[in-house]
Each structure stands twice: as structure tokens, then as C-alpha cells.
Design a protein around this motif. Structure first.
Motif: not given
Length: 305
Positions: A216-235
Motif C-alpha cells: 500500500v505504501t509503495m503504491m501511494r508513493q508511486g501515485a504521488e510521484s505521478h502527481d496524483r493524490d495518494p490518498r485517493a487510491l482505493r485499496i
């Protein structure tokens, strides 16, 4: 707040209209937030590939209702719960036809569809369908392009390595705009990168909690690196347990254990970052009565937790 999902009756002894509608209506009354369908085409007598998680492929998979047809029945039988796919094996399908089918489900359910897509694990199914096993990741990537274009406002056109679509109109678009939530399944680095870059979330399975937290941490960090809101990722975390009357060894949970043990794992998964948990009871329940009894117990235990 934790969302609680239930695997919809779809395979084995539950692959019939009565079980599907009875359990779907009851699940909505119990308070479940979502119902989910899977995607199995056939069961090879001698599979070439190992079943994920180890062990033999469940024999109940020999009888498996089509996921889109099942979603359509669920859309008619229910009014509130969200309807998801965990997961459709995307490369099995034509992207244009899949776009039409999923848009139809979203329309018939009045905007309750969650689209979970994966690559599957059985090369036997790929061979039987006539789709190459090699390059399936690139195939999924282009499918996502076509789906997004088909569901957008205005004419559809696409020119890619696998599909060429001249300027056309598909006005039966989903109710949800700009599209239904798009979740991806899988465990490869390419999957996690694709989720971080362009999906709305992940449909995973019951990993050990420390590993789940890392993913989960890895995906959220990846989203942030693509200028996306990491909190918006649904798990979403799925388990297919063998529910036992007596406690199982802890190293077998959540694949095996009591309602309390499996629910305890799911609550720990929520603490590790899961927004929603999904339990499939079709491997355990012997009939509709037992299915609904277990569904009641899981929902109550998870809500109290």
C-alpha cells in the motif's frame, strides 16, 4: 470507515438464479456495501500453471456463471450496494465490446459499478480463448486506453499496436463520469506502477499484513510521484477462506480459520491501509442458508471490530 464487500453467488453449487438473487437481496439487507463477481472460463483437467496461493484449483470452478450476465442480474436484484469485478481477466475480451458491456451494467445499476481488471493466471484459458499469453501486460495497457476513449464524451477513435478504431460513436456511456472507478489486480512491479500511474486503486488478496502495508505504501508513493493524490487510491483486499468451527494455526489465516480469525485479519488489513475488505464464502458454505449465516456473522464481527 471500513467498507465490507461480499463475493456474489456465482460458481459451484451457487451458480443458479435462486442462490444469486436470494443472497444478493439478503446481503443488501444485512448492510454489505458491495457485491463482487469473478471471472473463470474453464477448468483444465491438467493445469499447466500453479493456482495462486498454492493448493489445487477449486473443483467448484468447473461451474462458473459469466461475470457480465451475473452483474446484470445483480443490478436488477439490488438497489444500493455497489457491484464490482474481482477481477475480470481483461485480455480475454475485445476492448470495444467490454466497454459496451460494462457501460450497460453501469446504466442498469444506475451508476453502481466498480471495474476491477486483471491478467489472470491460467495460460490454458488464454490458449482456449485464442489470446496470446505473451504480451498480456501491454495488451491490458492498450485496453485501458480504448476503454477510457470509449467512455469519454464525443466520438471514439483509436490507433494502437493491437486495435484500430475509426472515428465512431458509442453514446451508451456509463452513468458515472468520466468513468466507473477502475481498479487493477496483480502483484508484479508493472502492476503497481500501472496502478500508481493511471488506475483508481488495487484489488488485492490476503497478503501477510506487514507485506500488505508495504505494498500500500509503495503504491501511494508511486501515485504521488505521478502527481496524483495518494490518498485517493482505493485499496480492496479479498479473502476466500475455508471457514472452520475450530481455530486454525495462525500461519494459515486468512486462508483458513474461524469467522473471528478471518475477520481479525481483515480488520488488521484495514489498519494496514485497506479501505474495503471482501470475503468470498462460496468455498465454505454448503447451501444458501449456511452462506447467509456466515455472511451475517462476518458483517457483525467486522462492524463490531
Amino acid at each position: 470507515m471500513l467498507k465490507i464487500g461480499l463475493g456474489a453467488p456465482q460458481y459451484g453449487r451457487f451458480a443458479n438464479r435462486s442462490a444469486l438473487t436470494t443472497c444478493a437481496v439478503a446481503a443488501e439487507d444485512i448492510g454489505y456495501d458491495s457485491l463482487w463477481v469473478g471471472d473463470r472460463v474453464l477448468l483444465p483437467e491438467n493445469p499447466r500453471d500453479a493456482y495462486p496461493g498454492g493448493g489445487p484449483v477449486p473443483q467448484a470452478y468447473r461451474r462458473f456463471l459469466d461475470p457480465i450476465a451475473t452483474l446484470s442480474a445483480l443490478a436488477h436484484a439490488t438497489r444500493r450496494v455497489r457491484l464490482g469485478t474481482s477481477t475480470l481477466n481483461a485480455p480475454f475480451y475485445s476492448p470495444v465490446l467490454l466497454a459496451r458491456s460494462l457501460a450497460g451494467v453501469d446504466v442498469l445499476s444506475e451508476g453502481r459499478l466498480d471495474v476491477g481488471l486483471g491478467l489472470g493466471w491460467s495460460s490454458d484459458e488464454y490458449q482456449a480463448i485464442g489470446v496470446p499469453w505473451e504480451g498480456r501486460g501491454a495488451r491490458l495497457e492498450e485496453m485501458l486506453d480504448v476503454l477510457e476513449k470509449a467512455w469519454a464524451d464525443g466520438p471514439l477513435s483509436h490507433e494502437g499496436a493491437l486495435w484500430s478504431i475509426g472515428r465512431s460513436f458509442m453514446d451508451a456511456v456509463p452513468v458515472q463520469r468520466p468513468r466507473p472507478p477502475l481498479l487493477l489486480g496483480g502483484f508484479s512491479p508493472a502492476t503497481f506502477e500501472r496502478i500508481a500511474r493511471r488506475a483508481d486503486g488495487w484489488v488485492g488478496v490476503g497478503l501477510p499484513v506487514p507485506m500488505l502495508s508495504q505494498v500500500v505504501t509503495m503504491m501511494r508513493q508511486g501515485a504521488e510521484s505521478h502527481d496524483r493524490d495518494p490518498r485517493a487510491l482505493r485499496i480492496v483486499v479479498r479473502v476466500n477462506p475455508q471457514v472452520t468451527p475450530d481455530a486454525a494455526p495462525e500461519d494459515q489465516v486468512p486462508a483458513r480459520g474461524t469467522v473471528e480469525q478471518v475477520a481479525g485479519y481483515l480488520l488488521a488489513a484495514h489498519e494496514a491501509g485497506a479501505d474495503e475488505v471482501l470475503v468470498d464464502l462460496q468455498d465454505t458454505a454448503r447451501d444458501t442458508t449456511e452462506f447467509l449465516d456466515l455472511a451475517h456473522r462476518f458483517h457483525e464481527t467486522l462492524r463490531e471490530g
